[in-house]
Each structure stands twice: as C-alpha cells, then as structure tokens.
Design an enzyme around this catalytic site. Sequence first.
Site, mmCIF file in Angstrom:
data_model
loop_
_atom_site.group_PDB
_atom_site.id
_atom_site.type_symbol
_atom_site.label_atom_id
_atom_site.label_comp_id
_atom_site.label_asym_id
_atom_site.label_seq_id
_atom_site.Cartn_x
_atom_site.Cartn_y
_atom_site.Cartn_z
ATOM 1 N N CYS A 1 30.102 1.712 19.230
ATOM 2 C CA CYS A 1 28.871 2.394 20.695
ATOM 3 C C CYS A 1 28.109 1.698 19.791
ATOM 4 O O CYS A 1 27.506 1.991 20.658
ATOM 5 C CB CYS A 1 29.219 3.467 19.589
ATOM 6 S SG CYS A 1 28.680 3.801 17.800
ATOM 7 N N CYS B 1 28.692 0.227 14.210
ATOM 8 C CA CYS B 1 30.021 -0.169 15.133
ATOM 9 C C CYS B 1 29.634 -0.984 16.137
ATOM 10 O O CYS B 1 28.857 -1.165 16.972
ATOM 11 C CB CYS B 1 30.181 1.456 15.629
ATOM 12 S SG CYS B 1 31.450 1.427 16.490
ATOM 13 N N THR C 1 35.285 3.687 6.759
ATOM 14 C CA THR C 1 35.724 2.041 6.962
ATOM 15 C C THR C 1 34.536 1.582 7.180
ATOM 16 O O THR C 1 34.362 0.528 7.082
ATOM 17 C CB THR C 1 35.996 3.064 8.535
ATOM 18 O OG1 THR C 1 34.647 3.290 8.966
ATOM 19 C CG2 THR C 1 36.658 4.262 8.716
ATOM 20 N N ARG D 1 27.982 -1.218 8.205
ATOM 21 C CA ARG D 1 28.604 -1.902 9.339
ATOM 22 C C ARG D 1 28.163 -1.235 10.462
ATOM 23 O O ARG D 1 28.685 0.388 10.370
ATOM 24 C CB ARG D 1 29.473 -3.177 8.904
ATOM 25 C CG ARG D 1 29.686 -3.711 7.498
ATOM 26 C CD ARG D 1 30.768 -4.677 8.206
ATOM 27 N NE ARG D 1 31.680 -4.253 8.766
ATOM 28 C CZ ARG D 1 32.982 -3.200 8.358
ATOM 29 N NH1 ARG D 1 33.130 -3.445 7.494
ATOM 30 N NH2 ARG D 1 34.176 -2.749 8.595
ATOM 31 N N CYS E 1 27.831 4.982 13.184
ATOM 32 C CA CYS E 1 27.867 4.627 14.588
ATOM 33 C C CYS E 1 26.987 5.840 14.847
ATOM 34 O O CYS E 1 26.273 6.587 13.616
ATOM 35 C CB CYS E 1 29.305 5.452 14.622
ATOM 36 S SG CYS E 1 30.193 4.782 14.369
ATOM 37 N N ASP F 1 -9.031 19.978 32.961
ATOM 38 C CA ASP F 1 -8.536 18.733 34.097
ATOM 39 C C ASP F 1 -8.349 19.831 35.764
ATOM 40 O O ASP F 1 -7.725 21.182 35.311
ATOM 41 C CB ASP F 1 -6.789 18.487 33.997
ATOM 42 C CG ASP F 1 -7.023 17.916 34.930
ATOM 43 O OD1 ASP F 1 -7.803 16.232 34.920
ATOM 44 O OD2 ASP F 1 -6.747 17.568 35.938
ATOM 45 N N CYS G 1 29.327 8.669 19.443
ATOM 46 C CA CYS G 1 30.846 7.405 19.405
ATOM 47 C C CYS G 1 32.210 7.737 19.660
ATOM 48 O O CYS G 1 32.658 8.954 19.648
ATOM 49 C CB CYS G 1 30.359 7.091 18.272
ATOM 50 S SG CYS G 1 32.280 5.582 17.871
#
Length: 485
Positions: A71, A68, A33, A66, A37, A434, A41
Amino acid sequence: MNDTALDFERCYRAVSTRDARFDGQFFTAVRTTGIYCRPSCPAITPKRANVSFLPTAAAAQQAGYRACRRCLPDAAPGSPHWNTRADLAARAMRLIGDGVLERGGVQGLAAGLGYSPRQLTRVLTAELGAGPLALARAHRAHTARLLIQTTAMPISDVAFAAGFASIRQFNDTVREVFGVSPTVLRTEARRRGAEPDTAAGTLTLRLPFRPPLDRAWLGWFLAAHTVPGLEGWADGVYTRALRTPHGHALVRLTLLDDHVRAELALRDMRDLAPTVARVRHLLDLDADPVGIDEALTAVRPGLTPGIRVPGSADGAELLLRTMIGQQISVPAAATHTARLVAALGERVEGAVLFPEPAVVAERGAEVLTGPGRRVAAVLGAAQAVASGALVLHAGRTAAELRRDLLALPGVGPWTADYVTMRLLADPDILLGTDLIVRRGAELLGIDLAETAAWSPWRSYLSMHLWRVALGARVPALSDSKVQVQ
C-alpha cells in the site's frame, strides 16, 4: 480525526472498511508482522489486539516498523491536520514538508519557528511520536523511494539526491524502512510496469488526493490567474517554473479524475521533496473534502462537492502579485505582472522565474505603472521581504502573519487575509469584504455577519461563494450544483 490523540475505535473502523479518506491522517502498525500501513491497505484487516495507530510515518519507523510495500503508506496524501491546526507541531510539519530540515537542520527549523531545538524536539516527540531527526529521516526515505522507483538514476546518485550523507546510511535506512535493499525496490517497481523517466533530471509522478475534487473550479482558478510568460494553461494542463532551494524546477500539472499527473524537470534532485510539497500546497491536495463538505452542507445544503482553496508556489510572489492586482481586474493584474516578469524575471531553460524581491525593490519602478501609491507600496513590500523584515513561510501563525502584512503601507484587510489564507492554507478565513464573495452570499441568502456556524471552514465558504457568483458568467463553472434561492 482527533487532533491531539488518535481514537482507537474510530481508527479501527476506518481500517476495517479500508476508508481511503483517512490515508495520511494516521498509520496502522501491526505488531505481529512489524509492518505499518495506510488505512485503505487491501491486506486482511489485522486483529484488534495486534494493532496500534500512529500519527506519522516517522513515528512508525521510530518504533521499528517497516513500510508496507503493497500500500506504500509513505505515498498517501498528506495529513490535513497540518493546515487545520495552528500549534507548533503542525507549523513545524509544514516547514519540514518544504525541506527546511534538510537544508538547515534542527537548528534552522527551530529558528524559523522561534523555539529552541530542545523545546521543538520535546514538543514534536510528544505530539507526533518522533523528533525532528526522525521526521527528516522519514522524508529522506520517501524521496529515496520515489527516485528509486521512478527514475533510472544510479543508486549511488539517488542516495545523495535524497539527502543522505553516505551510501551506507542510505542503504541502512532503505532496508530498515522498506525491508529490502534499494536494488530490490527498483526491481519490484519494474515488475509492476513502472517505466523510469529517461530524460536527465525529469520525473513523472502521480500525486494522490482525497476525492472528490472540483476540477472545474481548480482549473478555472489556475487559468484565470495565469500570467503570460510566467505560467501556461492549455487543454487542462498547467505549466510554470518554480524557484527551488537549490535552483529551479519546471512543472507540468494535469488534473485527472483520481490523481494529478506531475511532470517535473528538476535542476537539482535534492529539490524533489520541496517541489512536490509546493505543488500539493498550490492545488490544496491534502484537504479532507468529505469532512469539509459535510460541515458546510450541514449549514447550507446543495454546495458543489470537492472545492479546493488554491495555495501558492512562493510567498513573496503571492504577496507582490496580490498587491499589483489591488483594485483592478484579474486580466489587468495579469498584464501588469506579465510586464514585470518580462522585464525583470530570470530566464531558465525556456521558462521565466518570477523576479526576486530584491530585484523588484531595486528596479520595479522602471517597469510598474499605475497610481504612484500602489507602485510605492509594491516596492516597499518587496524591500521588506528582501531585507528579512517581513518573513513569509508556512510555519508562521495566521495572527502574526496578518499583523505583519497589515503593517505594510498599502496593504489592507482583504490583501492580508487573502495572502494569509493562501500562504498558510488557513481553512478559516472569510473574505467578507470581497465584492464577488458578497455577491455569492446574496445569491445563496447567506448573512456574512453571521458566519460562526461555518467555522473552521470559512476559507472554503469563500471559494464556494466566489464559484456561485462567477458561475453565471463563466462557462466552465456554469454546471454548478449549488441551488440558488
């Protein structure tokens, strides 16, 4: 997750089960694709043969993938590795998150880390799959998407506010990273019901985190350390002004069950990314609480889940406030600090900024009261920061920072450890001297001389011990689930 190489089987299991704990820790790139993601997702799990796993969004973009738009992988919580690791790549990522690359370029980033630009580029490319310029581009794209989707700013103004040099560069980057034009991104956001902020310079953002989050502890810490005039805490809302690289920001934070609502009024929109990074650091929102809790409860069952180690809004402010509060109560420290802020702080839009170190060094003696040695130590520290003799930023190593802090007159091991822990988000500092930590250890039957089993999460152990010791007298913490022996 392995710090040096991503384990394919473990990553694929996380993707198959849509495990949100790994969001931001790695990204899934799908060859068929061309999209990358976050692990959680909701899309159909891709076939094993079609995926690869990358450590940063910049690496995915560098490889031509690229983001998504379902998501929004660039909106995932930040990777906890940048705090747990102390190597060059991790320290660089902490500075990149604060916008150092945008302001000083690769040369400025490299100088801050003590390396040459060539060395830095080589290490980041090998470790993170992308060099400094690609990482800066990914940050600009993320900032652009936030401004496009959450404001009504003209698109041309968004381009320059996000740090792009030209409208063309902005348009090309948005199309490459998100697969659509800036106008389409804005239209899609409106269709999903996202309402833009209408007031000039304001934003309302949802800051994600990995659950669980111990809101009682984080809320108590913010409320107990609030300095009147500088900060506010009321009805679960924390407010303050922050000094930012190009001006200042007014911040209003609300701790909710599944996110932090952040309302930001920015003097300059170029400060969006560093302001968000500082808020996330202040609230420790990039922690992996499940992994931390699993490790700690394996040693001592019954600890309250989701505790955070609060960071800092500004390194110089953290150091000076800590030194002012040495050997006095928290309320007394707030009173002394409030007096300093009222006298020397910079007033901006109905709020007050903590005074600059140079101002404290020059005029602090007029305001600060108490033992002369403590006042002199505070003034000396302010002068060291103002002159550049002491460097306070998140790209330093813990050992170097602690060494430099201990070299200051009036700074002992507790102060050095406390400032290092909060400034660097170092997860493995035990505040063993402490008194409250020691009381918590007594209540839980923990031997502070034998803490190797708690590494690398001893900062979180310190917070747990504080919580236990304070739980008996602080109503907000009295519902602690810790089982005291």
